[in-house]
Design a protein around this motif. Structure first.
Motif, mmCIF file in Angstrom:
data_model
loop_
_atom_site.group_PDB
_atom_site.id
_atom_site.type_symbol
_atom_site.label_atom_id
_atom_site.label_comp_id
_atom_site.label_asym_id
_atom_site.label_seq_id
_atom_site.Cartn_x
_atom_site.Cartn_y
_atom_site.Cartn_z
ATOM 1 N N ASP A 88 0.823 -1.227 0.000
ATOM 2 C CA ASP A 88 0.000 0.000 0.000
ATOM 3 C C ASP A 88 0.847 1.264 0.000
ATOM 4 O OD1 ASP A 88 -2.423 -1.374 0.010
ATOM 5 O OD2 ASP A 88 -2.408 -1.566 2.197
ATOM 6 N N LEU A 89 2.121 1.159 -0.326
ATOM 7 C CA LEU A 89 2.997 2.325 -0.298
ATOM 8 C C LEU A 89 2.512 3.410 -1.258
ATOM 9 C CD1 LEU A 89 6.564 0.748 -0.187
ATOM 10 C CD2 LEU A 89 5.508 2.176 1.572
ATOM 11 N N GLU A 90 2.624 4.661 -0.813
ATOM 12 C CA GLU A 90 2.307 5.814 -1.648
ATOM 13 C C GLU A 90 3.505 6.754 -1.664
ATOM 14 O OE1 GLU A 90 -1.201 7.739 -0.269
ATOM 15 O OE2 GLU A 90 -2.510 6.012 -0.660
ATOM 16 N N VAL A 91 3.573 7.578 -2.704
ATOM 17 C CA VAL A 91 4.643 8.562 -2.810
ATOM 18 C C VAL A 91 4.667 9.434 -1.554
ATOM 19 C CG1 VAL A 91 5.442 10.601 -4.060
ATOM 20 C CG2 VAL A 91 4.595 8.614 -5.326
ATOM 21 N N GLY A 92 5.838 9.599 -0.984
ATOM 22 C CA GLY A 92 5.981 10.406 0.217
ATOM 23 C C GLY A 92 6.074 9.600 1.489
ATOM 24 N N ASP A 93 5.758 8.303 1.434
ATOM 25 C CA ASP A 93 5.914 7.457 2.613
ATOM 26 C C ASP A 93 7.403 7.294 2.926
ATOM 27 O OD1 ASP A 93 3.189 7.144 2.762
ATOM 28 O OD2 ASP A 93 3.160 5.169 1.808
ATOM 29 N N ILE A 94 7.723 7.156 4.200
ATOM 30 C CA ILE A 94 9.103 6.949 4.615
ATOM 31 C C ILE A 94 9.334 5.457 4.811
ATOM 32 C CG2 ILE A 94 10.869 7.482 6.340
ATOM 33 C CD1 ILE A 94 9.435 10.061 6.928
ATOM 34 N N VAL A 95 10.343 4.931 4.139
ATOM 35 C CA VAL A 95 10.639 3.503 4.219
ATOM 36 C C VAL A 95 11.882 3.288 5.080
ATOM 37 C CG1 VAL A 95 9.511 2.840 2.079
ATOM 38 C CG2 VAL A 95 11.839 3.718 1.984
ATOM 39 N N PHE A 96 11.872 2.175 5.832
ATOM 40 C CA PHE A 96 12.918 1.930 6.831
ATOM 41 C C PHE A 96 13.606 0.582 6.597
ATOM 42 C CE2 PHE A 96 9.843 4.790 8.695
ATOM 43 C CZ PHE A 96 10.630 5.758 9.298
ATOM 44 N N PHE A 97 14.888 0.542 7.001
ATOM 45 C CA PHE A 97 15.697 -0.646 6.757
ATOM 46 C C PHE A 97 16.577 -0.945 7.969
ATOM 47 C CE2 PHE A 97 14.942 1.726 2.899
ATOM 48 C CZ PHE A 97 14.491 0.768 2.002
ATOM 49 N N ASN A 98 16.978 -2.213 8.062
ATOM 50 C CA ASN A 98 17.977 -2.632 9.029
ATOM 51 C C ASN A 98 19.229 -3.003 8.251
ATOM 52 O OD1 ASN A 98 19.544 -3.750 11.052
ATOM 53 N ND2 ASN A 98 18.418 -5.686 11.061
ATOM 54 N N THR A 99 20.224 -2.129 8.282
ATOM 55 C CA THR A 99 21.442 -2.356 7.497
ATOM 56 C C THR A 99 22.569 -2.973 8.318
ATOM 57 O OG1 THR A 99 22.062 -0.048 7.919
ATOM 58 C CG2 THR A 99 20.925 -0.528 5.854
ATOM 59 N N PHE A 100 22.408 -2.992 9.623
ATOM 60 C CA PHE A 100 23.374 -3.692 10.463
ATOM 61 C C PHE A 100 22.753 -3.936 11.831
ATOM 62 C CE2 PHE A 100 24.457 -0.176 13.264
ATOM 63 C CZ PHE A 100 24.245 0.943 12.494
ATOM 64 N N GLY A 101 23.193 -4.999 12.490
ATOM 65 C CA GLY A 101 22.688 -5.298 13.818
ATOM 66 C C GLY A 101 21.203 -5.602 13.796
ATOM 67 N N SER A 102 20.476 -4.962 14.716
ATOM 68 C CA SER A 102 19.030 -5.144 14.793
ATOM 69 C C SER A 102 18.358 -3.789 14.913
ATOM 70 C CB SER A 102 18.671 -6.014 16.004
ATOM 71 O OG SER A 102 19.098 -5.383 17.211
ATOM 72 N N GLY A 103 17.116 -3.726 14.469
ATOM 73 C CA GLY A 103 16.366 -2.485 14.549
ATOM 74 C C GLY A 103 16.606 -1.586 13.352
ATOM 75 N N VAL A 104 15.911 -0.443 13.326
ATOM 76 C CA VAL A 104 16.003 0.474 12.199
ATOM 77 C C VAL A 104 17.331 1.223 12.212
ATOM 78 C CG1 VAL A 104 14.806 2.299 13.485
ATOM 79 C CG2 VAL A 104 14.851 2.368 10.991
ATOM 80 N N SER A 105 17.974 1.304 11.056
ATOM 81 C CA SER A 105 19.260 2.011 10.976
ATOM 82 C C SER A 105 19.380 2.870 9.723
ATOM 83 C CB SER A 105 20.424 1.004 11.000
ATOM 84 O OG SER A 105 20.303 0.074 9.941
ATOM 85 N N HIS A 106 18.377 2.802 8.830
ATOM 86 C CA HIS A 106 18.441 3.584 7.601
ATOM 87 C C HIS A 106 17.022 3.864 7.130
ATOM 88 C CE1 HIS A 106 20.466 5.269 4.117
ATOM 89 N NE2 HIS A 106 19.616 4.639 3.329
ATOM 90 N N ALA A 107 16.855 5.008 6.407
ATOM 91 C CA ALA A 107 15.521 5.383 5.934
ATOM 92 C C ALA A 107 15.618 6.156 4.632
ATOM 93 C CB ALA A 107 14.799 6.228 6.987
#
Length: 336
Positions: A88-107
């Motif tokens: 359901d993503l729409e333009v302007g939504d903020i997307v989050f990633f886990n690039t190391f370890g655990s939890g959110v670390s990039h957006a």
């Protein structure tokens, strides 16, 4: 008349709903356009300006241009807004990633068609696919902040306020070039592009730079004739002639001026150095402008006089274009 009232209410409701959809669509277009303006900006840990961004600093800066204030950190952003599924993503939504370890670390910011734009540690501001081999397994989720922050719609609706002299609707008070644009406009040096817009992110053409330098030096353009065969009938013909005769365009050879060609940072440095008689006394320190570079002296002169700066990675990027807002700052420094 009473029987018509319900129909009138329905009509007005539909009209207001249609206007709301239009505002949202326009705002999202503006968000994507603003976000893409900074593609190529280098990554800088803790960076929050076009000189260098980290991932959350970049997101904050883009949304601030539409008067939406967000938390500074990636973890803070993750606590904002409403969760949305990937489908359901729409333009302007903020997307989050886990690039190391655990939890959110990039957006990053979702821009449609499965792509997002973000400040990458390796490539600076760039676009990537959510479904790529790297990003897909690291995807954590998304938040929608545009619905919970009414300012993003209000920014587009704010057209009723009467502007003060020198103000433009796309250069708000929190914009990094607001003071420079305001002062130069009030001094009748620069003008907007129409409809109360300055065209803040638009690239400058050679004709525009020549004309601005003529105005900044208070040169008369009346009765001037250019030797360039492609400016006759062009809106800038007199200003180009004045710039040519003043020596601002000595770097050009041939009989064509190419008035609509986008200027690079390198050519701006040459034209500005010619127009304000700036000379170099030392070295510029830019890794991509060595002493064998054709515009080395001019770029060095502007750096020494505090007119231009490079990027956090030590480059000047001479072949990049320059926006109207960026040149407004250059011109303001030169005149003050």
């Amino acid at each position: 008349m009473r029987k018509m009232a319900p129909l009138l209410i329905v009509f007005l409701t539909l009209s207001m709903f249609a206007q709301s959809l239009t505002v949202m669509a326009t705002t999202k277009d503006q968000l994507v356009e603003t976000a893409k303006t900074y593609i190529g900006t280098p990554y800088h840990y803790g960076g929050t300006t076009p000189n260098g961004f980290d991932c959350s600093g970049y997101i904050n800066y883009v949304f601030e241009q539409l008067d939406v204030n967000l938390p500074r950190t990636t973890s803070g952003l993750y606590q904002e807004g409403t969760s949305v599924s990937k489908s359901d993503l729409e333009v302007g939504d903020i997307v989050f990633f886990n690039t190391f370890g655990s939890g959110v670390s990039h957006a990053g910011i979702y821009i449609g068609d499965g792509e997002f734009i973000h400040a990458s540690t390796s490539r600076g501001v760039t676009t990537d696919s959510l479904n790529s081999d790297y990003w897909s397994p690291r995807y954590l989720g998304a938040k929608r902040v545009t619905e919970t922050e009414p300012e993003i719609e209000q920014a587009s609706l704010e057209t009723s306020r009467e502007l003060e002299p020198g103000e433009y609707r796309d250069v708000k008070e929190n914009h990094w070039a607001y003071d420079e644009v305001l002062n130069l406009s009030q001094d009748d040096v620069i003008h907007g592009t129409g409809d109360d817009e300055f065209g803040v992110n638009g690239d400058l053409t050679r004709a525009e730079v020549a004309s601005l330098l003529v105005r900044a030096n208070d040169l008369s353009a009346e009765g001037k004739n250019s030797s360039f065969i492609d400016v006759e009938g062009h809106w800038s013909a007199k200003e180009v002639a004045a710039a040519e005769q003043a020596g601002f365009l000595d770097h050009l050879t041939g009989e064509r001026f190419k008035p609509e060609e986008k200027v690079t940072r390198e050519e701006v440095a040459v034209m500005v150095a010619n127009a304000f008689d700036l000379e170099a006394n030392g070295q510029n320190g830019f890794t991509d402008v060595t002493q064998v570079h054709d515009a080395y002296d001019e770029i060095t002169a502007l750096k020494e006089h505090g007119i231009i700066n490079g990027y956090d990675d030590g480059t000047f990027r001479p072949n990049h274009t320059i926006t109207r807002a960026e040149f407004a700052i250059v011109l303001y420094k030169l005149m003050n």
